[in-house]
Design a protein around this motif. Structure first.
Motif, PDB file in Angstrom:
ATOM      1  N   THR A   1       0.849  -1.198   0.000  1.00  0.00           N
ATOM      2  CA  THR A   1       0.000   0.000   0.000  1.00  0.00           C
ATOM      3  C   THR A   1       0.879   1.240   0.000  1.00  0.00           C
TER       4      THR A   1
ATOM      5  N   ASN B   1      -1.762  -1.132  -3.955  1.00  0.00           N
ATOM      6  CA  ASN B   1      -2.879  -0.319  -3.532  1.00  0.00           C
ATOM      7  C   ASN B   1      -2.324   1.109  -3.482  1.00  0.00           C
TER       8      ASN B   1
ATOM      9  N   LEU C   1      -2.646   5.541  -3.795  1.00  0.00           N
ATOM     10  CA  LEU C   1      -3.428   6.788  -3.782  1.00  0.00           C
ATOM     11  C   LEU C   1      -2.484   7.982  -3.834  1.00  0.00           C
TER      12      LEU C   1
ATOM     13  N   LYS D   1      -7.895   7.328  -8.151  1.00  0.00           N
ATOM     14  CA  LYS D   1      -6.783   7.208  -7.200  1.00  0.00           C
ATOM     15  C   LYS D   1      -6.086   8.548  -6.980  1.00  0.00           C
TER      16      LYS D   1
ATOM     17  N   LYS E   1     -12.157  10.075   2.471  1.00  0.00           N
ATOM     18  CA  LYS E   1     -11.436   9.189   1.541  1.00  0.00           C
ATOM     19  C   LYS E   1      -9.975   9.031   1.953  1.00  0.00           C
TER      20      LYS E   1
ATOM     21  N   PHE F   1      -8.223   5.489   3.364  1.00  0.00           N
ATOM     22  CA  PHE F   1      -7.042   4.868   2.772  1.00  0.00           C
ATOM     23  C   PHE F   1      -5.944   4.692   3.821  1.00  0.00           C
TER      24      PHE F   1
ATOM     25  N   ASN G   1      -6.420   0.993   5.624  1.00  0.00           N
ATOM     26  CA  ASN G   1      -5.488   0.125   4.903  1.00  0.00           C
ATOM     27  C   ASN G   1      -4.162  -0.094   5.611  1.00  0.00           C
TER      28      ASN G   1
END
Ligand code: BJW
Ligand code: ZN
Length: 274
Positions: A23, A102, A104, A123, A205, A209, A213
């Motif tokens: 991540t 994963n 962002l 993303k 959001k 994340f 995560n």
């Protein structure tokens, strides 16, 4: 031209290629767009040297002199439209397309260059809004628009009119963009000024994340980490045991337990992420 110590690169690559790195979060600031020719926030150039960019990015400045604030944003829209994404933007766009991590990007930039580098939109969080969004300032009107690339927005905001002068012409409110829906409200840029809250769903959001995560690796790119809440995510990730990699032209003396890639991020990001 960029010298990254081999030991830094080796240990970073070892972690990047290990199964523990699933991540990845990129936190982006104005430095990412510096080599595309856009001024950083705390080092603005040209015409805007006489003004403090931080003072112009406030609701009070807009109430006090909307023409001046609109000239500032018109200028930055114009420059952003002329600029092209650089290799740093493209590296992040590539990361957003990888299926095995994963990923962002939280960008504090409003210049639209990440979008134009073909970053996967889902993303990418435009944390402080966009130069190409506008909304109505009339409280009883909810008009807003996105992706408005018109330049100039109106005759008074034609950048050639004031780019070369030392003294900006004073603009009357009537000359500024007005709302096509209610017809009375002045439009404003859809950016987040100091003292304004970020949209709640944006915070949600980001929290989701980061908190849910658990981030393995955070890339902190071209930001002075001076502005809350974006800057607070570094500590959250570190406290959760995530690793930090900083990409900045200036070394961060306070940061010990992290990788530091010192130089233009348009040069260091491609080397680090290859
Ligand atoms: C390179 C490079 C190269 C160069 N390669 N690197 C006291 C009073 C009032 C408010 C507060 C307060 N204390 C805390 C607050 C909250 C406030 C805040 O954080 N203030 C601090 C200044 C103390 N935050 C807010 O107000 C936020 N809202 C909020 O908190 O709501 C709740 C609340 C309300 C009221 C009170 C308290 C809480 C909103 C913050 C929104 C920030 N908006 C701006 C303007 C956006 C629109 C626009 O762009 O015009 O966002 S301000 C500005 O700073 C802009 C940027 O996105 C942001 C971050 O700047 P960034 O990107 O880090 O740029 P620079 O220039 O600072 O740094 C560039 C870096 O790149 C440097 O490190 C260079 O070395 C490096 N670099 N070339 C790599 N080639
Ligand atoms: Zn309106």
């Amino acid at each position: 031209s960029t010298l990254i110590p081999v030991s830094t690169l080796e240990s970073f690559h070892n972690f990047l290629r290990s199964p523990n790195c699933k991540t990845v979060l990129a936190l982006v600031g104005a430095g990412l767009s510096a080599s595309s020719g856009l001024s950083t926030f705390r080092g603005s150039g040209g015409l805007w040297k006489r003004y403090n960019a931080i003072d112009l990015a406030t609701p009070d400045a807009f109430l006090d002199n909307p023409g001046l604030v609109w000239q500032f944003y018109a200028y930055r829209r114009h420059k952003a439209l002329q600029a092209q994404p650089n290799l740093g933007h493209y590296v992040l766009a590539e990361l957003s397309k990888l299926a095995n991590i994963n990923f962002l990007t939280i960008t504090q930039n409003v210049d639209g260059l990440s979008q134009r580098s073909d970053h996967v939109p889902e993303k990418l969080l435009e944390f402080h809004g966009s130069l190409f969004g506008m909304r109505c300032t009339n409280f009883s009107c909810s008009y807003e628009e996105h992706n408005n690339y018109k330049d100039p927005l109106c005759e008074a905001l034609r950048v050639d009119n004031f780019d070369q002068t030392d003294v900006l012409p004073f603009l009357d409110e009537q000359e500024l963009p007005h709302c096509p829906a209610c017809k009375v409200g002045l439009l404003r840029p859809a950016v987040v000024w100091f003292g304004e809250s970020l949209p709640l769903q944006m915070i949600d959001k980001a929290d989701e994340f980061i908190v849910r995560n658990r981030v393995d690796l955070m890339l902190v790119i071209g930001t002075s980490q001076a502005v809350w809440p974006a800057a607070s995510y570094v500590d959250i990730v570190r406290n959760q045991g995530g690793k930090i990699a900083i990409f900045n032209t200036e070394p961060d003396g306070d940061e010990k337990d992290c990788w530091q890639f010192i130089g233009d991020s348009a040069e260091t990001l491609p080397v680090a992420m290859e």
